[in-house]
Design a protein around this motif. Structure first.
Motif, PDB file in Angstrom:
ATOM      1  N   LYS A  10       0.817  -1.214   0.000  1.00 47.71           N
ATOM      2  CA  LYS A  10       0.000   0.000   0.000  1.00 47.71           C
ATOM      3  C   LYS A  10       0.850   1.262   0.000  1.00 47.71           C
ATOM      4  O   LYS A  10       0.344   2.339  -0.260  1.00 47.71           O
ATOM      5  N   LEU A  11       2.117   1.133   0.287  1.00 45.70           N
ATOM      6  CA  LEU A  11       3.009   2.294   0.387  1.00 45.70           C
ATOM      7  C   LEU A  11       3.972   2.349  -0.787  1.00 45.70           C
ATOM      8  O   LEU A  11       4.362   1.318  -1.322  1.00 45.70           O
ATOM      9  N   ASN A  12       4.360   3.561  -1.145  1.00 50.59           N
ATOM     10  CA  ASN A  12       5.459   3.758  -2.100  1.00 50.59           C
ATOM     11  C   ASN A  12       6.635   4.300  -1.301  1.00 50.59           C
ATOM     12  O   ASN A  12       6.485   5.293  -0.586  1.00 50.59           O
ATOM     13  N   ILE A  13       7.777   3.664  -1.420  1.00 48.28           N
ATOM     14  CA  ILE A  13       8.971   4.103  -0.709  1.00 48.28           C
ATOM     15  C   ILE A  13      10.005   4.501  -1.743  1.00 48.28           C
ATOM     16  O   ILE A  13      10.349   3.725  -2.631  1.00 48.28           O
ATOM     17  N   SER A  38      -0.676  11.368  -3.808  1.00 51.12           N
ATOM     18  CA  SER A  38      -0.414  10.841  -2.465  1.00 51.12           C
ATOM     19  C   SER A  38      -1.237  11.626  -1.459  1.00 51.12           C
ATOM     20  O   SER A  38      -1.376  12.837  -1.564  1.00 51.12           O
ATOM     21  N   VAL A  39      -1.742  10.928  -0.464  1.00 49.04           N
ATOM     22  CA  VAL A  39      -2.498  11.591   0.598  1.00 49.04           C
ATOM     23  C   VAL A  39      -1.653  11.787   1.850  1.00 49.04           C
ATOM     24  O   VAL A  39      -2.101  12.410   2.801  1.00 49.04           O
ATOM     25  N   GLY A  40      -0.427  11.280   1.820  1.00 50.57           N
ATOM     26  CA  GLY A  40       0.469  11.458   2.942  1.00 50.57           C
ATOM     27  C   GLY A  40       1.900  11.207   2.515  1.00 50.57           C
ATOM     28  O   GLY A  40       2.169  10.346   1.674  1.00 50.57           O
ATOM     29  N   VAL A  41       2.825  12.012   3.084  1.00 52.42           N
ATOM     30  CA  VAL A  41       4.246  11.873   2.773  1.00 52.42           C
ATOM     31  C   VAL A  41       5.029  11.955   4.079  1.00 52.42           C
ATOM     32  O   VAL A  41       4.947  12.957   4.785  1.00 52.42           O
ATOM     33  N   PRO A 142      -0.344   6.390  -1.313  1.00 54.46           N
ATOM     34  CA  PRO A 142      -1.100   6.768  -2.506  1.00 54.46           C
ATOM     35  C   PRO A 142      -2.567   7.019  -2.186  1.00 54.46           C
ATOM     36  O   PRO A 142      -3.134   6.419  -1.273  1.00 54.46           O
ATOM     37  N   SER A 143      -3.178   7.910  -2.938  1.00 54.29           N
ATOM     38  CA  SER A 143      -4.592   8.210  -2.711  1.00 54.29           C
ATOM     39  C   SER A 143      -5.476   7.011  -3.061  1.00 54.29           C
ATOM     40  O   SER A 143      -6.565   6.872  -2.518  1.00 54.29           O
ATOM     41  N   HIS A 144      -5.008   6.161  -3.941  1.00 54.70           N
ATOM     42  CA  HIS A 144      -5.759   4.954  -4.307  1.00 54.70           C
ATOM     43  C   HIS A 144      -4.865   3.757  -4.116  1.00 54.70           C
ATOM     44  O   HIS A 144      -4.342   3.190  -5.077  1.00 54.70           O
TER      45      HIS A 144
END
Length: 147
Positions: A10-13, A38-41, A142-144
């Motif tokens: 679910k995360l992009n690193i 992205s909804v969070g960084v 990510p938002s989705h």
């Protein structure tokens, strides 16, 4: 027993500052990270064991810069653009490492500003003769994200 969530998918690193020894006097400039969709960084800095005696005159600062363009216009973000600001040479500083008790730690902040691109600068003050291992990653939600 609760169900374990699939976090890793679910995360992009993204690496912004490659693992390296911060040595000499030249600041380390991280790669730009695109936060679109992205909804969070979160920015996470890993600091290793310093080979130098850290002090107010030999220190490292981790500063967040942001821009609307990927290759230009980067400037230190305001302290209000991150959730873990500390007093540093520039605004947008989320870690100040100037004592032995502050190395061998992980520092993190959330970027809450409104620019599309972010990167981290590792500011070196003084001469780092032996150096300190450092790296920084951005963790994006990510938002989705997949279920």
């Amino acid at each position: 027993m609760s169900t374990v969530q699939d976090v890793k998918n679910k995360l992009n690193i993204v690496t912004t500052v490659l693992p390296q020894n911060a040595i000499g006097t030249t600041d380390l400039t991280g790669a730009a990270v695109d936060t679109q969709d992205s909804v969070g960084v979160a920015l996470v800095a890993h600091v290793g064991l310093s080979g130098d005696t850290l002090s107010g005159s030999v220190k490292l600062e981790f500063e967040v810069q942001h821009s609307d363009a990927s290759g230009s216009g980067f400037a230190a973000c305001a302290d209000a653009d991150i959730d873990a600001a500390v007093t540093g040479t520039n605004t947008g500083t989320f870690a100040l490492v100037d004592a032995a008790a502050e190395d061998e730690l992980v520092y993190k902040c959330n970027y809450i500003g409104n620019k599309r691109y972010v990167k981290v600068i590792v500011n070196l003050t003084g001469t780092h003769t032996v150096g300190t291992p450092v790296s920084v990653v951005a963790i994006l939600l990510p938002s989705h994200s997949p279920a």
